[in-house]
Write a protein that holds these residues in place. Structure first.
Motif, PDB file in Angstrom:
ATOM      1  N   GLU A  23      -8.586 -10.521  12.584  1.00  0.00           N
ATOM      2  CA  GLU A  23      -7.143 -10.703  12.728  1.00  0.00           C
ATOM      3  C   GLU A  23      -6.407 -10.030  11.568  1.00  0.00           C
ATOM      4  N   ASN A  24      -5.663  -8.986  11.893  1.00  0.00           N
ATOM      5  CA  ASN A  24      -4.875  -8.249  10.898  1.00  0.00           C
ATOM      6  C   ASN A  24      -5.689  -7.954   9.639  1.00  0.00           C
ATOM      7  N   GLN A  25      -6.918  -7.506   9.827  1.00  0.00           N
ATOM      8  CA  GLN A  25      -7.838  -7.366   8.691  1.00  0.00           C
ATOM      9  C   GLN A  25      -7.361  -6.357   7.655  1.00  0.00           C
ATOM     10  N   TYR A  26      -6.662  -5.318   8.045  1.00  0.00           N
ATOM     11  CA  TYR A  26      -6.197  -4.342   7.055  1.00  0.00           C
ATOM     12  C   TYR A  26      -5.064  -4.924   6.219  1.00  0.00           C
ATOM     13  N   VAL A  28      -4.603  -8.106   5.594  1.00  0.00           N
ATOM     14  CA  VAL A  28      -5.247  -9.094   4.719  1.00  0.00           C
ATOM     15  C   VAL A  28      -5.928  -8.381   3.550  1.00  0.00           C
ATOM     16  N   HIS A  29      -6.688  -7.358   3.846  1.00  0.00           N
ATOM     17  CA  HIS A  29      -7.433  -6.658   2.797  1.00  0.00           C
ATOM     18  C   HIS A  29      -6.496  -6.038   1.763  1.00  0.00           C
ATOM     19  N   PHE A  30      -5.521  -5.261   2.217  1.00  0.00           N
ATOM     20  CA  PHE A  30      -4.694  -4.518   1.275  1.00  0.00           C
ATOM     21  C   PHE A  30      -3.625  -5.378   0.604  1.00  0.00           C
ATOM     22  N   SER A  31      -3.234  -6.479   1.221  1.00  0.00           N
ATOM     23  CA  SER A  31      -2.285  -7.387   0.551  1.00  0.00           C
ATOM     24  C   SER A  31      -3.003  -8.232  -0.487  1.00  0.00           C
ATOM     25  N   ARG A  32      -4.327  -8.376  -0.325  1.00  0.00           N
ATOM     26  CA  ARG A  32      -5.165  -9.206  -1.195  1.00  0.00           C
ATOM     27  C   ARG A  32      -4.798 -10.691  -1.099  1.00  0.00           C
ATOM     28  N   LEU A  33      -4.256 -11.055   0.051  1.00  0.00           N
ATOM     29  CA  LEU A  33      -3.899 -12.445   0.308  1.00  0.00           C
ATOM     30  C   LEU A  33      -4.891 -13.044   1.291  1.00  0.00           C
ATOM     31  N   PRO A  34      -5.099 -14.356   1.208  1.00  0.00           N
ATOM     32  CA  PRO A  34      -5.938 -14.986   2.230  1.00  0.00           C
ATOM     33  C   PRO A  34      -5.204 -14.981   3.575  1.00  0.00           C
ATOM     34  N   LEU A  35      -5.962 -15.018   4.653  1.00  0.00           N
ATOM     35  CA  LEU A  35      -5.368 -14.992   5.985  1.00  0.00           C
ATOM     36  C   LEU A  35      -4.336 -16.098   6.167  1.00  0.00           C
ATOM     37  N   SER A  36      -4.577 -17.256   5.582  1.00  0.00           N
ATOM     38  CA  SER A  36      -3.615 -18.366   5.725  1.00  0.00           C
ATOM     39  C   SER A  36      -2.246 -17.982   5.164  1.00  0.00           C
ATOM     40  N   GLU A  37      -2.216 -17.241   4.058  1.00  0.00           N
ATOM     41  CA  GLU A  37      -0.942 -16.787   3.479  1.00  0.00           C
ATOM     42  C   GLU A  37      -0.312 -15.686   4.324  1.00  0.00           C
ATOM     43  N   VAL A  38      -1.141 -14.812   4.852  1.00  0.00           N
ATOM     44  CA  VAL A  38      -0.638 -13.741   5.721  1.00  0.00           C
ATOM     45  C   VAL A  38       0.007 -14.353   6.960  1.00  0.00           C
ATOM     46  N   ARG A  39      -0.619 -15.389   7.494  1.00  0.00           N
ATOM     47  CA  ARG A  39      -0.049 -16.065   8.676  1.00  0.00           C
ATOM     48  C   ARG A  39       1.280 -16.750   8.353  1.00  0.00           C
ATOM     49  N   LYS A  40       1.415 -17.288   7.139  1.00  0.00           N
ATOM     50  CA  LYS A  40       2.654 -17.977   6.757  1.00  0.00           C
ATOM     51  C   LYS A  40       3.834 -17.021   6.665  1.00  0.00           C
ATOM     52  N   ASP A  41       3.615 -15.873   6.060  1.00  0.00           N
ATOM     53  CA  ASP A  41       4.710 -14.911   5.873  1.00  0.00           C
ATOM     54  C   ASP A  41       4.174 -13.498   6.091  1.00  0.00           C
ATOM     55  N   GLY A  42       4.067 -13.137   7.346  1.00  0.00           N
ATOM     56  CA  GLY A  42       3.511 -11.848   7.721  1.00  0.00           C
ATOM     57  C   GLY A  42       4.294 -10.674   7.171  1.00  0.00           C
ATOM     58  N   ASN A  43       5.614 -10.776   7.160  1.00  0.00           N
ATOM     59  CA  ASN A  43       6.424  -9.659   6.660  1.00  0.00           C
ATOM     60  C   ASN A  43       6.197  -9.416   5.173  1.00  0.00           C
ATOM     61  N   ALA A  44       6.090 -10.484   4.397  1.00  0.00           N
ATOM     62  CA  ALA A  44       5.834 -10.329   2.961  1.00  0.00           C
ATOM     63  C   ALA A  44       4.444  -9.740   2.740  1.00  0.00           C
ATOM     64  N   ASN A 107      -1.707  -6.775  25.412  1.00  0.00           N
ATOM     65  CA  ASN A 107      -0.732  -7.567  24.661  1.00  0.00           C
ATOM     66  C   ASN A 107      -1.413  -8.560  23.728  1.00  0.00           C
ATOM     67  N   GLY A 108      -2.537  -9.130  24.147  1.00  0.00           N
ATOM     68  CA  GLY A 108      -3.290 -10.046  23.286  1.00  0.00           C
ATOM     69  C   GLY A 108      -3.823  -9.337  22.059  1.00  0.00           C
ATOM     70  N   ILE A 109      -4.355  -8.135  22.258  1.00  0.00           N
ATOM     71  CA  ILE A 109      -4.873  -7.351  21.137  1.00  0.00           C
ATOM     72  C   ILE A 109      -3.738  -6.984  20.196  1.00  0.00           C
ATOM     73  N   LYS A 110      -2.620  -6.544  20.750  1.00  0.00           N
ATOM     74  CA  LYS A 110      -1.475  -6.157  19.919  1.00  0.00           C
ATOM     75  C   LYS A 110      -0.957  -7.351  19.124  1.00  0.00           C
ATOM     76  N   ASN A 111      -0.889  -8.516  19.740  1.00  0.00           N
ATOM     77  CA  ASN A 111      -0.413  -9.700  19.036  1.00  0.00           C
ATOM     78  C   ASN A 111      -1.379 -10.104  17.925  1.00  0.00           C
ATOM     79  N   ASN A 113      -3.194  -8.245  16.222  1.00  0.00           N
ATOM     80  CA  ASN A 113      -3.198  -7.226  15.170  1.00  0.00           C
ATOM     81  C   ASN A 113      -1.803  -6.679  14.879  1.00  0.00           C
ATOM     82  N   ARG A 114      -0.787  -7.457  15.140  1.00  0.00           N
ATOM     83  CA  ARG A 114       0.585  -6.944  15.041  1.00  0.00           C
ATOM     84  C   ARG A 114       0.936  -6.454  13.636  1.00  0.00           C
ATOM     85  N   LEU A 115       0.450  -7.117  12.602  1.00  0.00           N
ATOM     86  CA  LEU A 115       0.746  -6.684  11.231  1.00  0.00           C
ATOM     87  C   LEU A 115       0.019  -5.385  10.897  1.00  0.00           C
TER      88      LEU A 115
END
Length: 136
Positions: A23-26, A28-44, A107-111, A113-115
């Motif tokens: 899920e949005n692995q790139y 997550v990787h490049f932001s260096r945030l855990p997935l839980s934080e990425v889910r909270k504020d995807g735009n940031a 649409n499921g794949i796009k959602n 991996n939307r970030l």
């Protein structure tokens, strides 16, 4: 409908959250945030990933245009350039092509991996000559 194994379709996989690995692995990787934080504020997370890439990488290439990447890399490293093609090799033969997917699956794949899709779009919008080079 494409299946990832005999019991679950690709569409179902994207909606069931069976694995966090993809899920949005790139982002997550490049932001260096855990997935839980990425889910909270995807735009940031997206903006942080973009900033980290631009700040920390001297050269960014795109698989869709490896020729420009390898040419730029060779120039950067002062290596002789070689003839390289964008031909696909070692591709998965069983993976369905995008145009073979039904709309709900796509649409499921796009959602899912939307970030990552947004990160790719932002990066490709700033590329020059097929790559992104850090300005010195």
């Amino acid at each position: 409908m494409p299946f990832i194994n005999n019991n679950i379709s690709l569409k179902e996989y994207c909606g069931l959250n069976l694995s966090n690995d993809l899920e949005n692995q790139y982002t997550v990787h490049f932001s260096r945030l855990p997935l839980s934080e990425v889910r909270k504020d995807g735009n940031a997370a997206l903006e942080l990933a973009l900033t980290n890439i631009i700040k920390n990488y001297d050269l960014v290439g795109f698989q869709s245009n490896l020729v420009d990447f390898f040419t730029s890399f060779s120039e950067m490293m002062q290596l002789p350039t070689r003839n390289i093609s964008n031909n696909r090799v070692n591709t998965t033969s069983k993976r369905p092509k995008v145009d073979e997917l039904d709309e709900a699956t796509l649409n499921g794949i796009k959602n899912y991996n939307r970030l990552d899709i947004a990160l790719y779009e932002k990066l490709t919008a700033i590329k020059q000559d097929g790559v992104i080079k850090k300005s010195n």
